[in-house]
Scaffold this motif. Structure first.
Motif, PDB file in Angstrom:
ATOM      1  N   ARG A 112     -11.890  -9.633  38.374  1.00  0.00           N
ATOM      2  CA  ARG A 112     -12.980 -10.770  38.133  1.00  0.00           C
ATOM      3  C   ARG A 112     -12.732 -11.501  36.753  1.00  0.00           C
ATOM      4  O   ARG A 112     -12.786 -12.690  36.565  1.00  0.00           O
ATOM      5  N   ILE A 113     -12.505 -10.562  35.600  1.00  0.00           N
ATOM      6  CA  ILE A 113     -12.204 -11.258  34.317  1.00  0.00           C
ATOM      7  C   ILE A 113     -10.733 -12.074  34.439  1.00  0.00           C
ATOM      8  O   ILE A 113     -10.697 -13.214  33.651  1.00  0.00           O
ATOM      9  N   THR A 114     -10.027 -11.536  35.196  1.00  0.00           N
ATOM     10  CA  THR A 114      -8.581 -12.537  35.191  1.00  0.00           C
ATOM     11  C   THR A 114      -9.012 -13.937  35.745  1.00  0.00           C
ATOM     12  O   THR A 114      -8.373 -14.640  35.504  1.00  0.00           O
ATOM     13  N   VAL A 115      -9.742 -13.829  37.029  1.00  0.00           N
ATOM     14  CA  VAL A 115      -9.939 -14.818  37.846  1.00  0.00           C
ATOM     15  C   VAL A 115     -10.804 -15.888  36.938  1.00  0.00           C
ATOM     16  O   VAL A 115     -10.575 -17.213  36.741  1.00  0.00           O
ATOM     17  N   VAL A 116     -11.577 -15.340  35.980  1.00  0.00           N
ATOM     18  CA  VAL A 116     -12.552 -16.254  35.171  1.00  0.00           C
ATOM     19  C   VAL A 116     -11.576 -17.049  34.176  1.00  0.00           C
ATOM     20  O   VAL A 116     -11.773 -18.148  33.774  1.00  0.00           O
ATOM     21  N   LEU A 117     -10.862 -16.201  33.444  1.00  0.00           N
ATOM     22  CA  LEU A 117      -9.995 -16.828  32.346  1.00  0.00           C
ATOM     23  C   LEU A 117      -8.810 -17.268  32.876  1.00  0.00           C
ATOM     24  O   LEU A 117      -8.388 -18.613  32.182  1.00  0.00           O
ATOM     25  N   ALA A 118      -8.282 -17.162  33.934  1.00  0.00           N
ATOM     26  CA  ALA A 118      -7.284 -18.088  34.541  1.00  0.00           C
ATOM     27  C   ALA A 118      -7.972 -19.476  34.885  1.00  0.00           C
ATOM     28  O   ALA A 118      -7.314 -20.592  34.743  1.00  0.00           O
ATOM     29  N   GLY A 119      -9.230 -19.331  35.257  1.00  0.00           N
ATOM     30  CA  GLY A 119      -9.999 -20.574  35.855  1.00  0.00           C
ATOM     31  C   GLY A 119     -10.096 -21.421  34.419  1.00  0.00           C
ATOM     32  O   GLY A 119     -10.112 -22.699  34.623  1.00  0.00           O
ATOM     33  N   MET A 120     -10.758 -20.724  33.466  1.00  0.00           N
ATOM     34  CA  MET A 120     -10.987 -21.435  32.153  1.00  0.00           C
ATOM     35  C   MET A 120      -9.715 -22.161  31.762  1.00  0.00           C
ATOM     36  O   MET A 120      -9.472 -23.176  31.334  1.00  0.00           O
ATOM     37  N   ALA A 121      -8.491 -21.603  31.709  1.00  0.00           N
ATOM     38  CA  ALA A 121      -7.258 -22.162  31.146  1.00  0.00           C
ATOM     39  C   ALA A 121      -6.841 -22.944  32.247  1.00  0.00           C
ATOM     40  O   ALA A 121      -6.456 -24.222  31.692  1.00  0.00           O
ATOM     41  N   LEU A 122      -7.097 -23.098  33.408  1.00  0.00           N
ATOM     42  CA  LEU A 122      -6.633 -24.150  34.433  1.00  0.00           C
ATOM     43  C   LEU A 122      -7.654 -25.383  34.270  1.00  0.00           C
ATOM     44  O   LEU A 122      -7.076 -26.385  34.153  1.00  0.00           O
ATOM     45  N   VAL A 123      -9.020 -25.240  33.995  1.00  0.00           N
ATOM     46  CA  VAL A 123      -9.968 -26.377  33.900  1.00  0.00           C
ATOM     47  C   VAL A 123      -9.403 -26.924  32.373  1.00  0.00           C
ATOM     48  O   VAL A 123      -9.485 -28.196  32.215  1.00  0.00           O
TER      49      VAL A 123
END
Length: 440
Positions: A112-123
């Motif tokens: 879940r932390i990986t998904v959140v950080l990857a989403g932040m980098a994507l955005v």
């Protein structure tokens, strides 16, 4: 075979002591990536300083420091990704972004932390690309793409800079965990095989001990009775030789007959052992100690059971004791019928050993041998009265193993064994054997 955890622990001690790195090549790789990232960010810091209106040296130093964070990617991957996200507006640290997202996805950080950080980098990448493309399109009056250009290119850039690193990191992390699981399973199997080998060796040692005990018991039964009778006859021969030469001659003939019978039984026993050795020679060459010992035990036990004495030979056994001067009465209840070889052999050996004990410990005592054939069992009893003080003691030695051997034989077939002194001053040995012996 794979190395066990202890072996890897011992081997890894020579490469540890490099903070959080386990191997030297990991140190070299991370230091090299950090230097390249710092150089990249330092060069990009020049453009950042001009756009931000700050001195160029400050932008270069900022870029060098920010790019060097990649050095701690294995220990703190979240920190590396957060620094990358923070540097996205400055358009710095593309290498650090790719490596940081890969390391985060391949690490043991919760998904879940990986998904959140990857989403932040994507955005973050999407927003910065959107803003830069809008400004570029606005500055070029002769370039008039449609409204779809900026969002589509922004999506391509955001996905292209984040998705490959994350997906590749997830693949490497899953592969690494799979390899670790397989390694642990191999270590577990190796430990189980080692335990099985130890248990097999213990069972082999137990089988060898059991076979040695059985052979010792057979040798005792064969030798003790015959030799005891020979000693008794020799003593009688010595006593009557001056008075009755004819009886002395008969006693000497009996001693010779018993000696030959003892030698014959010993040869049969040794033949069984040699046969067992011949059968187990190929197995011993194949390094299968348990199988070879079991094969020898089965072969020796089978041969011994087939060639051993039978209950119909009790008359001859009692006659030999009578010839040695013992008063023996034999009574049989029921009809003699065929029994399993091990049952007949055990019953015979019990009576034989009991008579031997009478010769040793109760010279001149009257003895009663009783045998009963019942529906599902066969019972035997040997009882002697008190020894005759007038009878000469032959001085036979006693090893103290006769009763123990009889008990082991009877209990091994699931029977009942009782022995002890009688009220009249004698001794009684009783045993009951099932006709269908059971394993203990």
């Amino acid at each position: 075979m794979t190395a066990t955890g202890a072996d890897r622990e011992a081997a890894g001690s020579t490469t540890r002591g490099y903070w959080w790195w386990e191997r030297r090549r990991s140190v070299a790789l991370d230091v090299g990536l950090a230097l390249v990232s710092a150089l990249e960010c330092g060069l990009e810091g020049v453009e950042f300083a001009r756009n931000a209106g700050i001195p160029v040296p400050v932008g270069v130093v900022f870029g060098l420091l920010a790019g060097s964070v990649l050095l701690v990617r294995r220990r703190w991957p979240i920190v590396v990704v957060l620094v990358t996200i923070a540097m996205t507006p400055a358009e710095m640290g593309f290498l650090m972004a790719l490596v940081g997202l890969y390391t985060l996805a391949a690490s043991e950080v919760p998904r879940r932390i990986t998904v959140v950080l990857a989403g932040m980098a994507l955005v973050g990448t999407f927003i910065v690309t959107w803003v830069r493309l809008r400004l570029s399109v606005a500055e070029q009056a002769d370039f008039g793409p449609g409204d779809w250009y900026v969002p589509l290119m922004s999506v391509f850039m955001a996905v292209g800079l984040t998705a490959p690193s994350v997906l590749f990191g997830l693949y490497i992390g899953a592969r690494r965990r799979l390899m670790e699981s397989l390694r642990e399973r191999a270590d577990s199997l190796e430990r189980e095989l080692s335990l099985l080998a130890d248990r097999a060796e213990e069972r082999a040692e137990w089988a060898r001990t059991e076979e040695r005990t059985r052979i010792a018991r057979e040798m005792h039964d064969v030798v003790a009775h015959r030799v005891s009778l020979m000693v008794v006859h020799a003593a009688a021969l010595q006593a009557v030789a001056p008075k009755d030469p004819a009886k002395a001659v008969r006693n000497a003939a009996l001693v010779g007959d018993m000696g030959r019978q003892a030698l014959t039984e010993l040869r049969e026993m040794l033949g069984v052992l040699r046969t067992g050795d011949a059968l187990t020679a190929p197995a011993a060459a194949g390094a299968v100690p348990l199988a070879s010992v079991r094969q020898a035990a089965v072969a020796a036990s089978t041969a011994a059971s087939e060639d051993g004495p039978r209950l119909h030979e009790l008359e001859a056994l009692v006659a030999q004791s009578r010839q040695a001067g013992m008063t023996v009465e034999l009574s049989v209840d029921g009809e003699l019928r065929p029994y399993p070889p091990e049952v007949e052999q055990t019953a015979f050996r019990v009576v034989q050993e009991a008579l031997t004990n009478v010769h040793k410990h109760a010279a001149g005592a009257k003895t009663w041998v009783r045998l009963a054939h019942r529906e599902a069992e066969v019972a035997m009893q040997v009882e002697n009265g008190p020894s005759d003080a007038a009878a000469a003691d032959a001085g036979l030695p006693s090893g103290g193993n006769g009763l123990v051997g009889m008990r082991e034989r009877v209990l091994g077939l699931g029977g009942v064994f009782v022995s002890g002194p009688t009220d009249a001053g004698g001794f009684r040995v009783s045993a009951v054997l099932p006709t269908a012996p059971t394993n203990p």
